[in-house]
Scaffold this motif. Structure first.
Motif, PDB file in Angstrom:
ATOM      1  N   LEU A 125       1.040   5.446  -5.425  1.00  0.00           N
ATOM      2  CA  LEU A 125       1.996   5.311  -6.512  1.00  0.00           C
ATOM      3  C   LEU A 125       2.026   6.583  -7.352  1.00  0.00           C
ATOM      4  CD1 LEU A 125       3.900   3.149  -7.725  1.00  0.00           C
ATOM      5  CD2 LEU A 125       2.070   2.601  -9.323  1.00  0.00           C
ATOM      6  N   THR A 126       3.207   7.168  -7.475  1.00  0.00           N
ATOM      7  CA  THR A 126       3.383   8.379  -8.273  1.00  0.00           C
ATOM      8  C   THR A 126       4.338   8.180  -9.449  1.00  0.00           C
ATOM      9  OG1 THR A 126       5.165   9.127  -6.806  1.00  0.00           O
ATOM     10  CG2 THR A 126       2.927   9.875  -6.294  1.00  0.00           C
ATOM     11  N   TYR A 127       5.144   7.122  -9.411  1.00  0.00           N
ATOM     12  CA  TYR A 127       6.119   6.856 -10.473  1.00  0.00           C
ATOM     13  C   TYR A 127       5.932   5.427 -10.955  1.00  0.00           C
ATOM     14  CZ  TYR A 127      10.628   6.333 -12.880  1.00  0.00           C
ATOM     15  OH  TYR A 127      11.606   6.101 -13.815  1.00  0.00           O
ATOM     16  N   LEU A 128       5.704   5.268 -12.269  1.00  0.00           N
ATOM     17  CA  LEU A 128       5.507   3.938 -12.847  1.00  0.00           C
ATOM     18  C   LEU A 128       6.248   3.884 -14.183  1.00  0.00           C
ATOM     19  CD1 LEU A 128       4.229   1.145 -12.842  1.00  0.00           C
ATOM     20  CD2 LEU A 128       2.189   2.142 -13.882  1.00  0.00           C
ATOM     21  N   ASP A 129       7.155   2.922 -14.280  1.00  0.00           N
ATOM     22  CA  ASP A 129       7.934   2.720 -15.496  1.00  0.00           C
ATOM     23  C   ASP A 129       7.679   1.299 -15.994  1.00  0.00           C
ATOM     24  OD1 ASP A 129       9.681   2.632 -17.574  1.00  0.00           O
ATOM     25  OD2 ASP A 129      11.477   3.141 -16.414  1.00  0.00           O
ATOM     26  N   ILE A 130       6.953   1.196 -17.117  1.00  0.00           N
ATOM     27  CA  ILE A 130       6.698  -0.111 -17.736  1.00  0.00           C
ATOM     28  C   ILE A 130       7.282  -0.099 -19.150  1.00  0.00           C
ATOM     29  CG2 ILE A 130       4.966  -1.947 -17.770  1.00  0.00           C
ATOM     30  CD1 ILE A 130       2.986  -0.107 -16.610  1.00  0.00           C
ATOM     31  N   SER A 131       8.349   0.629 -19.345  1.00  0.00           N
ATOM     32  CA  SER A 131       8.952   0.727 -20.667  1.00  0.00           C
ATOM     33  C   SER A 131       9.605  -0.589 -21.072  1.00  0.00           C
ATOM     34  CB  SER A 131      10.012   1.833 -20.682  1.00  0.00           C
ATOM     35  OG  SER A 131       9.438   3.072 -20.330  1.00  0.00           O
ATOM     36  N   ARG A 132       9.679  -0.780 -22.408  1.00  0.00           N
ATOM     37  CA  ARG A 132      10.330  -1.944 -23.002  1.00  0.00           C
ATOM     38  C   ARG A 132       9.738  -3.237 -22.462  1.00  0.00           C
ATOM     39  NH1 ARG A 132      14.674  -1.741 -26.269  1.00  0.00           N
ATOM     40  NH2 ARG A 132      15.132   0.395 -25.632  1.00  0.00           N
ATOM     41  N   ALA A 172       0.808  -1.227   0.000  1.00  0.00           N
ATOM     42  CA  ALA A 172       0.000   0.000   0.000  1.00  0.00           C
ATOM     43  C   ALA A 172       0.835   1.269   0.000  1.00  0.00           C
ATOM     44  CB  ALA A 172      -0.953  -0.022   1.192  1.00  0.00           C
ATOM     45  N   PRO A 173       1.946   1.356   0.732  1.00  0.00           N
ATOM     46  CA  PRO A 173       2.723   2.602   0.735  1.00  0.00           C
ATOM     47  C   PRO A 173       3.683   2.742  -0.455  1.00  0.00           C
ATOM     48  CG  PRO A 173       3.669   1.083   2.302  1.00  0.00           C
ATOM     49  CD  PRO A 173       2.465   0.411   1.748  1.00  0.00           C
ATOM     50  N   LEU A 174       3.583   1.882  -1.463  1.00  0.00           N
ATOM     51  CA  LEU A 174       4.514   1.921  -2.585  1.00  0.00           C
ATOM     52  C   LEU A 174       4.321   3.212  -3.383  1.00  0.00           C
ATOM     53  CD1 LEU A 174       6.698   0.158  -3.921  1.00  0.00           C
ATOM     54  CD2 LEU A 174       4.940  -0.677  -5.479  1.00  0.00           C
ATOM     55  N   GLU A 175       5.427   3.934  -3.606  1.00  0.00           N
ATOM     56  CA  GLU A 175       5.395   5.199  -4.332  1.00  0.00           C
ATOM     57  C   GLU A 175       6.061   5.120  -5.694  1.00  0.00           C
ATOM     58  OE1 GLU A 175       7.204   8.079  -1.837  1.00  0.00           O
ATOM     59  OE2 GLU A 175       5.716   7.890  -0.222  1.00  0.00           O
ATOM     60  N   SER A 176       7.040   4.236  -5.843  1.00  0.00           N
ATOM     61  CA  SER A 176       7.788   4.133  -7.092  1.00  0.00           C
ATOM     62  C   SER A 176       7.914   2.663  -7.475  1.00  0.00           C
ATOM     63  CB  SER A 176       9.182   4.769  -6.936  1.00  0.00           C
ATOM     64  OG  SER A 176       9.957   4.562  -8.098  1.00  0.00           O
ATOM     65  N   LEU A 177       7.581   2.366  -8.748  1.00  0.00           N
ATOM     66  CA  LEU A 177       7.650   0.996  -9.250  1.00  0.00           C
ATOM     67  C   LEU A 177       8.315   1.016 -10.619  1.00  0.00           C
ATOM     68  CD1 LEU A 177       6.988  -2.001  -9.047  1.00  0.00           C
ATOM     69  CD2 LEU A 177       4.711  -1.502  -9.960  1.00  0.00           C
ATOM     70  N   ASN A 178       9.440   0.311 -10.718  1.00  0.00           N
ATOM     71  CA  ASN A 178      10.222   0.258 -11.952  1.00  0.00           C
ATOM     72  C   ASN A 178      10.196  -1.174 -12.477  1.00  0.00           C
ATOM     73  OD1 ASN A 178      11.966   0.549 -14.066  1.00  0.00           O
ATOM     74  ND2 ASN A 178      13.674   1.362 -12.867  1.00  0.00           N
ATOM     75  N   LEU A 179       9.530  -1.350 -13.627  1.00  0.00           N
ATOM     76  CA  LEU A 179       9.427  -2.660 -14.275  1.00  0.00           C
ATOM     77  C   LEU A 179      10.025  -2.608 -15.678  1.00  0.00           C
ATOM     78  CD1 LEU A 179       5.778  -3.499 -13.181  1.00  0.00           C
ATOM     79  CD2 LEU A 179       7.868  -4.471 -12.240  1.00  0.00           C
ATOM     80  N   TYR A 180      11.013  -1.779 -15.856  1.00  0.00           N
ATOM     81  CA  TYR A 180      11.645  -1.596 -17.170  1.00  0.00           C
ATOM     82  C   TYR A 180      12.292  -2.887 -17.660  1.00  0.00           C
ATOM     83  CZ  TYR A 180      15.392  -0.113 -20.345  1.00  0.00           C
ATOM     84  OH  TYR A 180      16.272  -0.008 -21.397  1.00  0.00           O
ATOM     85  N   HIS A 181      12.129  -3.156 -18.960  1.00  0.00           N
ATOM     86  CA  HIS A 181      12.808  -4.262 -19.649  1.00  0.00           C
ATOM     87  C   HIS A 181      12.462  -5.621 -19.028  1.00  0.00           C
ATOM     88  CE1 HIS A 181      15.488  -6.324 -22.237  1.00  0.00           C
ATOM     89  NE2 HIS A 181      16.248  -5.264 -22.548  1.00  0.00           N
ATOM     90  N   ASN A 182      11.182  -5.952 -19.134  1.00  0.00           N
ATOM     91  CA  ASN A 182      10.712  -7.273 -18.757  1.00  0.00           C
ATOM     92  C   ASN A 182       9.892  -7.838 -19.913  1.00  0.00           C
ATOM     93  OD1 ASN A 182      11.259  -8.217 -15.747  1.00  0.00           O
ATOM     94  ND2 ASN A 182      11.059  -5.988 -15.708  1.00  0.00           N
ATOM     95  N   CYS A 183       9.064  -8.790 -19.641  1.00  0.00           N
ATOM     96  CA  CYS A 183       8.209  -9.409 -20.657  1.00  0.00           C
ATOM     97  C   CYS A 183       6.744  -9.316 -20.255  1.00  0.00           C
ATOM     98  CB  CYS A 183       8.619 -10.870 -20.865  1.00  0.00           C
ATOM     99  SG  CYS A 183      10.341 -11.105 -21.330  1.00  0.00           S
ATOM    100  N   ILE A 184       6.366  -8.224 -19.642  1.00  0.00           N
ATOM    101  CA  ILE A 184       5.008  -8.056 -19.127  1.00  0.00           C
ATOM    102  C   ILE A 184       4.060  -7.739 -20.276  1.00  0.00           C
ATOM    103  CG2 ILE A 184       3.573  -6.691 -17.572  1.00  0.00           C
ATOM    104  CD1 ILE A 184       6.103  -6.203 -15.907  1.00  0.00           C
ATOM    105  N   LYS A 185       2.931  -8.439 -20.307  1.00  0.00           N
ATOM    106  CA  LYS A 185       1.967  -8.278 -21.392  1.00  0.00           C
ATOM    107  C   LYS A 185       0.709  -7.530 -20.974  1.00  0.00           C
ATOM    108  CE  LYS A 185       3.416 -12.486 -23.798  1.00  0.00           C
ATOM    109  NZ  LYS A 185       2.980 -13.796 -24.345  1.00  0.00           N
TER     110      LYS A 185
END
Length: 436
Positions: free
Chosen positions: A146-153, A121-134
């Motif tokens: 959550l204020t920062y979300l990176d799902i690039s690549r 619940a207190p998560l503010e930043s999540l970086n999932l760059y360069h994975n295989c998420i569909k």
């Protein structure tokens, strides 16, 4: 003793090449030594393995140990860093990480966002760059901090609508397979940076113009053909729409006063022309200002200056200021000059002569009217009408009364003529003023 040392040396080189093995054996013990060593079998113990496999085993042990250490550090600090570990599954189930505020799982092999992360619940930043998420699970709406979300690549083809109910300030979804952006993006009122570059987006929704906190917009390398005019209302500092199919920048973009960087290369630009685009932001904005002025002043919408309102006719007076209030009668006006240079022509009557003539006509008309009215008042005292009709035979003065009445009628007619003359003179003056 010497033979034993030579045999050990030969065994070390055996894994590399038979050539070195043969050469060493021949140099130390001759052909017999080579034959003996080649025919010898090591039956006791496991087969000998190269040194690389031993190094790999040590690395796996070190990775497992470092992973456990990373999870332990995350419990203490609230920062989870599992970047670049080639993970296929989330390994943090054995630890209580519900107090994590920052999570970095970039450069792994995850095929989905771990469900356990959606419980932080207190998560503010999540970086999932360069994975295989569909896809993005719906459980992500639990991360209301959550204020920062990176799902690039990754392998995303759709951005879910519920994603924009989060209080995101930075959203990075570049290098995916997105075809469109949902209209619900207008709900992300706190979004300051949006990166949807390197996708297959064809139309940018007009709801992007509702992101009134947006500072940076990157729509590079897509399939866009036009830009929405609603972007002109945003406080953009950086705008990148390079590598698209855009031919025109809307003139409304001249309102982007806070814009510092605009990147538009690799587009078939026609308005502004390529020569102006190469000169930079200042020249582009000047061109847009000129285009806006031209479109605002088309012939059908041209606001021509209206004719002056006609002046209300004023009563005739003897003063010149009443007729020409805006005329300057200073020392150089030409009126009342006694020197040799006559400013008024002697052949044509001037405006002042016309005004004096009309003033004289009006005075004579007034005098005639007053004299006629005085005559009528004097006759009123003499006219005493009886309720009984007089007999002309009995009253010899009846003929005199009839003569007086006929005189009254003639006076009234003369008064009407005088009034008509005054009205005509006023109409002429008004006409001359309007024509002047």
């Amino acid at each position: 003793m010497r033979m034993g040392g030579d045999t050990a040396a030969v065994r070390c080189y055996y894994c590399k090449s038979n050539f070195f093995f043969t050469k060493m054996a021949s140099s130390q013990g001759g052909v017999g030594a080579v034959t003996a060593l080649q025919s010898h079998h090591y039956s006791s113990g496991p087969p000998w393995t190269p040194g690389f496999s031993q190094y790999q085993h040590q690395q796996q042990h070190h990775t497992a140990r470092s992973l456990d250490r990373a999870l332990e550090d995350a419990v203490c600090s609230g920062i989870l860093n599992l970047s670049g570990r080639k993970l296929r599954e989330y390994p943090g189930m054995s630890q209580d990480l519900t107090d994590t505020t920052q999570a970095d799982l970039s450069k792994n092999r995850l095929t989905e966002i771990p469900p356990d992360l959606c419980l932080f619940a207190p998560l503010e930043s999540l970086n999932l760059y360069h994975n295989c998420i569909k896809c993005v699970p719906e459980a992500i709406i639990n991360l209301q901090m959550l204020t920062y979300l990176d799902i690039s690549r990754n392998l995303l083809s759709v951005l879910p609508k519920y994603l924009f109910s989060l209080p995101l300030k930075v959203l990075l979804v570049s290098n995916n397979k997105l075809v469109s952006i949902p209209e619900e993006i207008g709900k992300a009122k706190e979004l300051m940076e949006l990166d949807v570059s390197c996708n297959e987006i064809q139309v940018l929704p007009a709801q992007v113009g509702r992101l009134y906190a947006l500072r940076e917009l990157n729509i590079r390398r897509n399939c866009l053909h036009m830009l929405p005019e609603e972007l002109s209302d945003l406080p953009l500092i950086r705008l990148d729409f390079s590598c698209n199919k855009i031919t025109e920048i809307p003139p409304a973009y001249r309102k982007l006063r806070q814009l510092q960087h605009i990147i538009l290369d690799n587009n078939p630009m026609q308005s502004p022309p390529a020569q102006i685009c190469l000169k930079g932001k200042v020249h582009i904005l000047k061109y847009l200002n000129i285009q806006a002025c031209r479109t605002d002043k088309k012939p059908d919408t041209l606001d021509l200056p209206s004719l002056g309102k006609r002046c209300i006719p004023q009563p005739l007076t003897d003063s010149m200021e009443d007729f020409y209030p805006s005329k300057n009668h200073g020392p150089d006006s030409g009126i009342g000059s006694d020197n040799g240079d006559k400013r008024l022509s002697t052949t044509e009557p001037s405006d002042d002569d016309t005004v004096s003539l009309h003033s004289q006509v009006s005075e004579t008309a007034r005098a005639d009217a007053l004299s006629l009215l005085s005559k009528m008042d004097s006759c009123k005292d003499q006219d005493l009408y009886d309720f009984i009709d007089p007999n002309p035979d009995e009253d010899p003065a009846l003929s005199e009364c009839d003569g007086q009445q006929s005189g009254h009628v003639s006076c009234i007619k003369e008064l009407e003529k005088v009034l008509n003359m005054s009205h005509q003179s006023k109409d002429k003056e008004n006409w001359k003023e309007e024509s002047g």
